[in-house]
Design an enzyme around this catalytic site. Structure first.
Site, PDB file in Angstrom:
ATOM      1  N   SER A   9      -1.417   3.549 -13.329  1.00 57.28           N
ATOM      2  CA  SER A   9      -0.046   3.363 -12.818  1.00 57.28           C
ATOM      3  C   SER A   9       0.859   4.509 -13.269  1.00 57.28           C
ATOM      4  O   SER A   9       0.805   4.958 -14.419  1.00 57.28           O
ATOM      5  CB  SER A   9       0.515   2.036 -13.336  1.00 57.28           C
ATOM      6  OG  SER A   9       1.887   1.962 -13.020  1.00 57.28           O
TER       7      SER A   9
ATOM      8  N   THR B  62       2.218  -5.589 -10.505  1.00 59.23           N
ATOM      9  CA  THR B  62       1.472  -4.907  -9.449  1.00 59.23           C
ATOM     10  C   THR B  62       0.202  -5.681  -9.109  1.00 59.23           C
ATOM     11  O   THR B  62      -0.004  -6.801  -9.595  1.00 59.23           O
ATOM     12  CB  THR B  62       1.211  -3.429  -9.846  1.00 59.23           C
ATOM     13  OG1 THR B  62       0.645  -2.756  -8.720  1.00 59.23           O
ATOM     14  CG2 THR B  62       0.270  -3.318 -11.041  1.00 59.23           C
TER      15      THR B  62
ATOM     16  N   LYS C  50       1.146 -10.036  -7.761  1.00 58.03           N
ATOM     17  CA  LYS C  50       2.498 -10.196  -7.199  1.00 58.03           C
ATOM     18  C   LYS C  50       2.758 -11.612  -6.691  1.00 58.03           C
ATOM     19  O   LYS C  50       3.885 -12.087  -6.727  1.00 58.03           O
ATOM     20  CB  LYS C  50       2.736  -9.185  -6.062  1.00 58.03           C
ATOM     21  CG  LYS C  50       2.861  -7.750  -6.565  1.00 58.03           C
ATOM     22  CD  LYS C  50       3.180  -6.788  -5.431  1.00 58.03           C
ATOM     23  CE  LYS C  50       3.176  -5.361  -5.928  1.00 58.03           C
ATOM     24  NZ  LYS C  50       3.541  -4.384  -4.901  1.00 58.03           N
TER      25      LYS C  50
ATOM     26  N   ASP D 274      10.078  -3.671  -3.523  1.00 57.31           N
ATOM     27  CA  ASP D 274       9.206  -2.765  -2.744  1.00 57.31           C
ATOM     28  C   ASP D 274       9.853  -2.396  -1.399  1.00 57.31           C
ATOM     29  O   ASP D 274       9.962  -1.213  -1.056  1.00 57.31           O
ATOM     30  CB  ASP D 274       7.843  -3.409  -2.486  1.00 57.31           C
ATOM     31  CG  ASP D 274       6.917  -3.306  -3.693  1.00 57.31           C
ATOM     32  OD1 ASP D 274       7.044  -2.335  -4.460  1.00 57.31           O
ATOM     33  OD2 ASP D 274       6.063  -4.192  -3.856  1.00 57.31           O
TER      34      ASP D 274
ATOM     35  N   GLY E 136      -0.982  -1.586   9.453  1.00 53.18           N
ATOM     36  CA  GLY E 136      -1.366  -2.382   8.286  1.00 53.18           C
ATOM     37  C   GLY E 136      -0.563  -3.669   8.234  1.00 53.18           C
ATOM     38  O   GLY E 136       0.561  -3.736   8.760  1.00 53.18           O
ATOM     39  N   ALA E 137      -1.161  -4.676   7.621  1.00 56.09           N
ATOM     40  CA  ALA E 137      -0.500  -5.985   7.546  1.00 56.09           C
ATOM     41  C   ALA E 137      -0.748  -6.624   6.184  1.00 56.09           C
ATOM     42  O   ALA E 137      -0.788  -7.842   6.055  1.00 56.09           O
ATOM     43  CB  ALA E 137      -0.999  -6.897   8.669  1.00 56.09           C
TER      44      ALA E 137
ATOM     45  N   ASN F  32      -2.764  -3.843  13.077  1.00 52.10           N
ATOM     46  CA  ASN F  32      -3.662  -3.900  11.920  1.00 52.10           C
ATOM     47  C   ASN F  32      -5.108  -3.894  12.388  1.00 52.10           C
ATOM     48  O   ASN F  32      -5.432  -4.414  13.463  1.00 52.10           O
ATOM     49  CB  ASN F  32      -3.381  -5.170  11.109  1.00 52.10           C
ATOM     50  CG  ASN F  32      -4.065  -5.145   9.752  1.00 52.10           C
ATOM     51  OD1 ASN F  32      -3.986  -4.134   9.040  1.00 52.10           O
ATOM     52  ND2 ASN F  32      -4.739  -6.208   9.399  1.00 52.10           N
TER      53      ASN F  32
ATOM     54  N   PRO G 238      -6.698  -7.874  13.638  1.00 50.28           N
ATOM     55  CA  PRO G 238      -5.498  -8.261  14.393  1.00 50.28           C
ATOM     56  C   PRO G 238      -4.908  -9.598  13.958  1.00 50.28           C
ATOM     57  O   PRO G 238      -3.685  -9.782  14.013  1.00 50.28           O
ATOM     58  CB  PRO G 238      -5.994  -8.341  15.839  1.00 50.28           C
ATOM     59  CG  PRO G 238      -7.345  -7.756  15.874  1.00 50.28           C
ATOM     60  CD  PRO G 238      -7.873  -7.666  14.486  1.00 50.28           C
TER      61      PRO G 238
ATOM     62  N   GLY H  88       4.708   8.848   0.055  1.00 50.75           N
ATOM     63  CA  GLY H  88       4.891   7.552  -0.575  1.00 50.75           C
ATOM     64  C   GLY H  88       5.579   7.579  -1.935  1.00 50.75           C
ATOM     65  O   GLY H  88       6.013   6.542  -2.432  1.00 50.75           O
TER      66      GLY H  88
HETATM   67  P1  NAP Z   1      -3.465  -4.620   0.906  1.00 45.85           P
HETATM   68  O1  NAP Z   1      -2.586  -5.816   0.836  1.00 45.85           O
HETATM   69  O2  NAP Z   1      -4.822  -4.670   0.316  1.00 45.85           O
HETATM   70  O3  NAP Z   1      -3.603  -4.194   2.472  1.00 45.85           O
HETATM   71  C1  NAP Z   1      -4.444  -3.139   2.835  1.00 45.85           C
HETATM   72  C2  NAP Z   1      -4.201  -2.785   4.297  1.00 45.85           C
HETATM   73  O4  NAP Z   1      -5.001  -1.635   4.603  1.00 45.85           O
HETATM   74  C3  NAP Z   1      -4.618  -3.882   5.287  1.00 45.85           C
HETATM   75  O5  NAP Z   1      -3.756  -3.860   6.393  1.00 45.85           O
HETATM   76  C4  NAP Z   1      -6.030  -3.441   5.671  1.00 45.85           C
HETATM   77  O6  NAP Z   1      -6.447  -3.903   6.940  1.00 45.85           O
HETATM   78  C5  NAP Z   1      -5.831  -1.940   5.734  1.00 45.85           C
HETATM   79  N1  NAP Z   1      -7.090  -1.199   5.640  1.00 45.85           N
HETATM   80  C6  NAP Z   1      -7.920  -1.118   4.573  1.00 45.85           C
HETATM   81  N2  NAP Z   1      -8.965  -0.315   4.857  1.00 45.85           N
HETATM   82  C7  NAP Z   1      -8.794   0.107   6.134  1.00 45.85           C
HETATM   83  C8  NAP Z   1      -9.540   0.956   7.002  1.00 45.85           C
HETATM   84  N3  NAP Z   1     -10.671   1.549   6.599  1.00 45.85           N
HETATM   85  N4  NAP Z   1      -9.046   1.185   8.248  1.00 45.85           N
HETATM   86  C9  NAP Z   1      -7.894   0.603   8.651  1.00 45.85           C
HETATM   87  N5  NAP Z   1      -7.140  -0.214   7.880  1.00 45.85           N
HETATM   88  C10 NAP Z   1      -7.588  -0.459   6.636  1.00 45.85           C
HETATM   89  O7  NAP Z   1      -2.768  -3.357   0.210  1.00 45.85           O
HETATM   90  P2  NAP Z   1      -1.197  -3.090   0.028  1.00 45.85           P
HETATM   91  O8  NAP Z   1      -0.770  -3.615  -1.301  1.00 45.85           O
HETATM   92  O9  NAP Z   1      -0.486  -3.537   1.252  1.00 45.85           O
HETATM   93  O10 NAP Z   1      -1.193  -1.490  -0.102  1.00 45.85           O
HETATM   94  C11 NAP Z   1      -1.502  -0.675   1.017  1.00 45.85           C
HETATM   95  C12 NAP Z   1      -1.314   0.795   0.627  1.00 45.85           C
HETATM   96  O11 NAP Z   1       0.053   1.030   0.310  1.00 45.85           O
HETATM   97  C13 NAP Z   1      -2.098   1.242  -0.604  1.00 45.85           C
HETATM   98  O12 NAP Z   1      -2.613   2.529  -0.352  1.00 45.85           O
HETATM   99  C14 NAP Z   1      -1.065   1.290  -1.716  1.00 45.85           C
HETATM  100  O13 NAP Z   1      -1.365   2.254  -2.681  1.00 45.85           O
HETATM  101  C15 NAP Z   1       0.172   1.694  -0.927  1.00 45.85           C
HETATM  102  N6  NAP Z   1       1.415   1.238  -1.563  1.00 45.85           N
HETATM  103  C16 NAP Z   1       2.357   2.170  -1.864  1.00 45.85           C
HETATM  104  C17 NAP Z   1       3.541   1.772  -2.441  1.00 45.85           C
HETATM  105  C18 NAP Z   1       4.584   2.795  -2.790  1.00 45.85           C
HETATM  106  O14 NAP Z   1       5.513   2.459  -3.541  1.00 45.85           O
HETATM  107  N7  NAP Z   1       4.505   3.994  -2.261  1.00 45.85           N
HETATM  108  C19 NAP Z   1       3.794   0.415  -2.719  1.00 45.85           C
HETATM  109  C20 NAP Z   1       2.809  -0.520  -2.362  1.00 45.85           C
HETATM  110  C21 NAP Z   1       1.612  -0.084  -1.784  1.00 45.85           C
HETATM  111  P3  NAP Z   1      -7.310  -5.253   7.086  1.00 45.85           P
HETATM  112  O15 NAP Z   1      -6.304  -6.378   7.068  1.00 45.85           O
HETATM  113  O16 NAP Z   1      -7.987  -5.087   8.384  1.00 45.85           O
HETATM  114  O17 NAP Z   1      -8.246  -5.301   5.901  1.00 45.85           O
END
Ligand code: NAP
Length: 280
Positions: free
Chosen positions: A15, A62, A66, A102, A127-128, A151, A154, A239
Site C-alpha cells: 500500500s 482496503t 471494505k 473513494d 468494470g462493475a 463489464n 454482464p 489513477g
Molecule cells: P474488483 O471489485 O475485484 O473488480 C474487478 C473488476 O475488474 C471487475 O469488473 C472484473 O470483471 C474486472 N476484470 C478483472 N479481470 C478482467 C479481465 N481480464 N478483463 C476484463 N475485466 C476484468 O476490484 P476493484 O476494487 O473494483 O478495483 C479495480 C481496479 O481499480 C484495481 O486495479 C484497483 O487497483 C483499482 N483501484 C484504484 C483506486 C485508486 O484510488 N486509484 C481505488 C480502488 C481501486 P468481472 O466482474 O467480469 O470479474
C-alpha cells in the site's frame, strides 16, 4: 501523546497510503504515526475494536475488508451506506464512524487534476466491481448526465445499474465511444501483477477527439490504456490522483485540517518511481 492511524487490509505490504499519509502528518506538524495493519478476516473484529483507543485517529480500509467492517462500526452514513463499503474509519471519543472517500476522491481528481466538471457529462465505466460502484455513485451525486456501465460479466453490470437507478444503465456490448465525454477503466486490466497487465480494457478506435480517458489503475503510473490514449492525442488522467484525493479526504476527516495534497502527491510519486526503478 503520539497518536496513531493506519491501513487495515490483507495484504497491505504494498500500500502507498503509509508513504503519503505519513508525509502529510509530518508536513502538518502532527505527531501521528501511520502504520500498516495487516489483518486476516478472523482478526478484523479485534482490530476494529482497537481503533476505539484514545490515541487512535482512525484507519483506512482496503481490500478485502471494505464491506466486512460495516457491522463493526457505530455509524455508517451517506455514500458509504449506499456503496455498502467503508474505506475510512474515524474514531470520535471511542465511537467509530464509517465513510467512503473513494468516489469523492475520484470526482475531486477529475476536477482538480483534469479540470473536468462531471455535471452534465456522459461517462462510460468499464468494470462493475467495488471501485466502479463507488465512482458511479459519486458521479450520480455530481449530476452526471449518463453513467453507462459495461463489464466482462454482464450480470454484475446489470446488478450495479439496477442498484444505482437512472441515469445509470448497464450495456451488454461495448458501445462506440464517440457519444461519451469520459471513459473510465475500473477493471484490473493493465494493473501490474493483475490478470492482464499488458491488456487494453477496450479499443479506442471509435473515440472522439474530446474524450477524456481515465485509468484508475495507478501501478504502473502509465498503463497500456493511457499510452494508447495519449498516442491518439486524447487527454488522460491516471489513477494516482484518485488514490491521493481519497486519502486527502480521509486525512481531513481525521484531523479537521486541509490536506497538503501536493506533498502527498510528491511522496507517492517518489515511492512509485523508486519501486518502478527497483523492478527494472
Ligand atoms: P474488483 O471489485 O475485484 O473488480 C474487478 C473488476 O475488474 C471487475 O469488473 C472484473 O470483471 C474486472 N476484470 C478483472 N479481470 C478482467 C479481465 N481480464 N478483463 C476484463 N475485466 C476484468 O476490484 P476493484 O476494487 O473494483 O478495483 C479495480 C481496479 O481499480 C484495481 O486495479 C484497483 O487497483 C483499482 N483501484 C484504484 C483506486 C485508486 O484510488 N486509484 C481505488 C480502488 C481501486 P468481472 O466482474 O467480469 O470479474
Amino acid at each position: 501523546m503520539t497518536r496513531r492511524a493506519g491501513i487495515i487490509g490483507y495484504p497491505v505490504g504494498h500500500s502507498l497510503s503509509p508513504v503519503f499519509q505519513q508525509a502529510a502528518f509530518a508536513h502538518s506538524g502532527l505527531d501521528v504515526v501511520y502504520e500498516r495493519w495487516e489483518t486476516p478476516l478472523p482478526d478484523l473484529p479485534a482490530r476494529v475494536a482497537a481503533l476505539r483507543a484514545p490515541d487512535v485517529l482512525g484507519a483506512n480500509v482496503t481490500v478485502p475488508h471494505k464491506e466486512h467492517v460495516i457491522p463493526l462500526l457505530d455509524e455508517v452514513g451517506g455514500l458509504a451506506a449506499r456503496a455498502g463499503a467503508v474505506n475510512t474509519i474515524v474514531n470520535r471519543d471511542g465511537r467509530l464512524f464509517g465513510f467512503n472517500t473513494d468516489g469523492p476522491g475520484f470526482v475531486a481528481a477529475l476536477r482538480q487534476e483534469a479540470f473536468f466538471e462531471p455535471g452534465g457529462r456522459a461517462f462510460l465505466l468499464l468494470g462493475a466491481g467495488g471501485a466502479a460502484r463507488g465512482i458511479a455513485l459519486a458521479l450520480l451525486e455530481a449530476r452526471a448526465a449518463a453513467v453507462d456501465i459495461w463489464n466482462r460479466t454482464p450480470e454484475r453490470a446489470a446488478v450495479l445499474a439496477r442498484d444505482l437507478g437512472a441515469p445509470a444503465r448497464a450495456l451488454a456490448d461495448l458501445p462506440p465511444l464517440a457519444g461519451y465525454d469520459c471513459l473510465v477503466n475500473c477493471t484490473t486490466v493493465g494493473m501490474k501483477g493483475g490478470p492482464d497487465p499488458e491488456g487494453l480494457p477496450c479499443p479506442l478506435d471509435s473515440a472522439g477527439s474530446g474524450l477524456l480517458v481515465v485509468d484508475i489503475v495507478y501501478a504502473p503510473r502509465v498503463t497500456p490504456l493511457l499510452r494508447a490514449a495519449a498516442a491518439r492525442g486524447l487527454r488522460t488522467l491516471g489513477g494516482l490522483p484518485m488514490l491521493i484525493y481519497q486519502g486527502a479526504l480521509a486525512f481531513e476527516l481525521w484531523t479537521g485540517l486541509p490536506a497538503p495534497v501536493d506533498v502527498m502527491v510528491r511522496a507517492a510519486e517518489n515511492e512509485l518511481a523508486r519501486r518502478e526503478g527497483a523492478a527494472r
